[in-house]
Design a protein around this motif. Structure first.
Motif, PDB file in Angstrom:
ATOM      1  N   GLY A 235     -38.681 -57.650  18.276  1.00  0.00           N
ATOM      2  CA  GLY A 235     -39.547 -56.490  18.378  1.00  0.00           C
ATOM      3  C   GLY A 235     -40.855 -56.647  17.640  1.00  0.00           C
ATOM      4  N   THR A 240     -46.287 -51.930  18.102  1.00  0.00           N
ATOM      5  CA  THR A 240     -45.860 -50.856  18.983  1.00  0.00           C
ATOM      6  C   THR A 240     -46.915 -49.780  19.166  1.00  0.00           C
ATOM      7  OG1 THR A 240     -43.636 -51.255  18.105  1.00  0.00           O
ATOM      8  CG2 THR A 240     -43.922 -49.342  19.526  1.00  0.00           C
ATOM      9  N   ILE A 257     -38.625 -53.771  27.398  1.00  0.00           N
ATOM     10  CA  ILE A 257     -38.280 -54.334  26.089  1.00  0.00           C
ATOM     11  C   ILE A 257     -36.780 -54.215  25.833  1.00  0.00           C
ATOM     12  CG2 ILE A 257     -40.539 -54.002  25.017  1.00  0.00           C
ATOM     13  CD1 ILE A 257     -39.486 -51.433  23.726  1.00  0.00           C
ATOM     14  N   ASP A 258     -36.213 -55.291  25.348  1.00  0.00           N
ATOM     15  CA  ASP A 258     -34.815 -55.303  24.920  1.00  0.00           C
ATOM     16  C   ASP A 258     -34.739 -55.320  23.401  1.00  0.00           C
ATOM     17  OD1 ASP A 258     -31.966 -55.501  25.488  1.00  0.00           O
ATOM     18  OD2 ASP A 258     -32.096 -57.553  24.708  1.00  0.00           O
ATOM     19  N   TYR A 260     -37.040 -53.924  19.687  1.00  0.00           N
ATOM     20  CA  TYR A 260     -37.989 -52.898  19.248  1.00  0.00           C
ATOM     21  C   TYR A 260     -38.271 -53.118  17.771  1.00  0.00           C
ATOM     22  CZ  TYR A 260     -39.433 -48.183  17.754  1.00  0.00           C
ATOM     23  OH  TYR A 260     -40.082 -47.117  17.196  1.00  0.00           O
ATOM     24  N   GLU A 263     -35.993 -51.214  15.378  1.00  0.00           N
ATOM     25  CA  GLU A 263     -34.668 -50.996  15.957  1.00  0.00           C
ATOM     26  C   GLU A 263     -33.553 -50.874  14.918  1.00  0.00           C
ATOM     27  OE1 GLU A 263     -32.739 -55.176  17.280  1.00  0.00           O
ATOM     28  OE2 GLU A 263     -34.608 -54.708  18.304  1.00  0.00           O
ATOM     29  N   ILE A 281     -40.405 -44.444  19.325  1.00  0.00           N
ATOM     30  CA  ILE A 281     -39.586 -44.808  20.475  1.00  0.00           C
ATOM     31  C   ILE A 281     -39.415 -43.614  21.412  1.00  0.00           C
ATOM     32  CG2 ILE A 281     -37.253 -44.288  19.601  1.00  0.00           C
ATOM     33  CD1 ILE A 281     -36.520 -47.109  20.876  1.00  0.00           C
ATOM     34  N   MET A 285     -40.213 -43.805  25.377  1.00  0.00           N
ATOM     35  CA  MET A 285     -39.263 -43.379  26.393  1.00  0.00           C
ATOM     36  C   MET A 285     -39.840 -42.328  27.334  1.00  0.00           C
ATOM     37  SD  MET A 285     -35.502 -43.400  24.545  1.00  0.00           S
ATOM     38  CE  MET A 285     -35.893 -42.198  23.282  1.00  0.00           C
ATOM     39  N   VAL A 290     -41.878 -47.472  31.501  1.00  0.00           N
ATOM     40  CA  VAL A 290     -41.291 -48.205  30.376  1.00  0.00           C
ATOM     41  C   VAL A 290     -39.772 -48.231  30.541  1.00  0.00           C
ATOM     42  CG1 VAL A 290     -40.872 -48.181  27.883  1.00  0.00           C
ATOM     43  CG2 VAL A 290     -43.160 -47.666  28.769  1.00  0.00           C
ATOM     44  N   ILE A 292     -36.377 -49.514  28.450  1.00  0.00           N
ATOM     45  CA  ILE A 292     -35.863 -49.979  27.162  1.00  0.00           C
ATOM     46  C   ILE A 292     -34.366 -50.226  27.281  1.00  0.00           C
ATOM     47  CG2 ILE A 292     -35.557 -49.434  24.714  1.00  0.00           C
ATOM     48  CD1 ILE A 292     -37.948 -47.504  24.997  1.00  0.00           C
ATOM     49  N   THR A 293     -33.926 -51.402  26.868  1.00  0.00           N
ATOM     50  CA  THR A 293     -32.496 -51.685  26.749  1.00  0.00           C
ATOM     51  C   THR A 293     -32.203 -52.022  25.282  1.00  0.00           C
ATOM     52  OG1 THR A 293     -32.860 -54.006  27.397  1.00  0.00           O
ATOM     53  CG2 THR A 293     -32.219 -52.450  29.132  1.00  0.00           C
TER      54      THR A 293
END
Length: 331
Positions: A235, A240, A257-258, A260, A263, A281, A285, A290, A292-293
């Motif tokens: 990340g 960000t 993105i997987d 962050y 995170e 985040i 979202m 976007v 995100i996983t």
């Protein structure tokens, strides 16, 4: 060997218990992450086994040394969450899993690209509600698109080969260029040229002091309008706050993105019945473009089994005084 396993997930324990029948280590599992507040849990253990969510700064490592810990074994390839110099100072070996399944992460990056492009995540929900229209679902052909790859190690190389199969033009940047990739059609360019020329950019490089915030406002300014950015690496490679600005200005047309930047304390946990306290985040979202996983790029049966096998072998190599082929050594 007596090992404390921190940040343990149920699936990890299942694999470790099954595979440890052959290795015969004494494993104790903790759901808690290892940090300055939980170091006392390591008392009485020869080694600790940690994940990317564990934070081992010099203070933690000093405490571990006083408790008699001699080994830190990472269930991951990345080690930016460990103060390696401090570990050396206190004579604690640091081992990792340098390669487990590059295919798993590379394929997940492809999944993010295809999902963002063809909007299959949105279609799934719409069709379940009886909406079979094609409004706002227009995608683009990957064929003949220019894909920029930052980092062509094991994962990046697999990613390049898959994208070549789609008929894409692959341009890449790495400090060390691969002759094998050049031979199959990958063209190496400067970092700025990759940013300027790519329709899709995928990050596959490690997080270091030099690569921290590799993609910031200056980098985004050099990219094509509407570019797709994919990050399955770390990340911290992306600033960000600058990503949000790039999304708002439509410089970034898609973001997958997987990983962050913040995170820790968020990923690998269930917040479905509570309020997420991370405003950044939440803002990410809110964008329709976007995806995100939660750091699941590695999460295949083959990869998890390989990670656990190498982790257990690392314990054995250390215990038996063998050559530590997976030791992290800083120059």
């Amino acid at each position: 060997m007596k090992i404390a396993v921190f940040s343990t997930q149920s699936y990890e324990q299942a694999y470790l218990d099954r595979l440890n029948i052959d290795f015969k280590h004494d494993l104790t599992y903790f759901e808690a992450s290892l940090n300055a507040n939980t170091t006392n849990l390591a008392e009485g253990f020869e080694g600790v086994c940690v994940f990317v969510s564990d934070k081992l700064n010099e203070k933690v490592i000093e405490k571990l040394a006083k408790l008699g810990v001699k080994l830190i074994d990472l269930r991951s390839a990345g080690f930016n969450n460990i103060d390696i110099q401090a570990a050396k100072k206190y004579n604690i070996k640091v081992l990792r899993v340098p390669a487990y399944s590059p295919q798993a992460v590379a394929e997940h990056a492809i999944a993010l690209i295809l999902t963002l492009n063809r909007k299959t995540h949105k279609v799934y929900n719409r069709v379940r509600e009886g909406d079979f229209s094609l409004d706002n679902l227009l995608g683009f052909n990957l064929y003949q698109k220019t894909v920029g790859v930052i980092g062509t190690g094991k994962i990046g190389a697999v990613f390049c080969k898959i994208m070549l199969g789609f008929g894409c033009k692959i341009i890449a940047y790495d400090l060390v260029e691969s002759e094998n990739l050049k031979a199959i059609g990958v063209e190496y360019q400067s970092f700025d040229e990759v940013l300027k020329n790519a329709d899709i950019i995928s990050l596959h490089c490690p997080l270091t002091e030099k690569s921290h915030h590799l993609l910031d406002a200056t980098a985004f300014d050099k990219m094509k309008e509407g570019v797709m950015l994919i990050n399955t690496s770390r990340g911290g490679l992306i600033k960000t706050e600058d990503v949000i600005i790039a999304l708002k200005s439509k410089k970034l047309g898609y973001l997958g993105i997987d990983v962050y930047e913040q995170e820790d304390g968020l990923f690998f946990k269930d917040f479905s019945e509570t309020i997420i306290q991370d405003d950044i985040i939440e803002r990410l979202m809110a964008f329709h473009n976007v995806l995100i996983t939660p750091h699941q790029g590695f999460f295949t049966k083959e990869a998890v089994e390989q990670i656990m096998k190498i982790t257990l072998k690392n314990f054995t190599d250390f215990e038996q005084g063998l050559v530590l082929e997976n030791e992290v050594v800083m120059s």
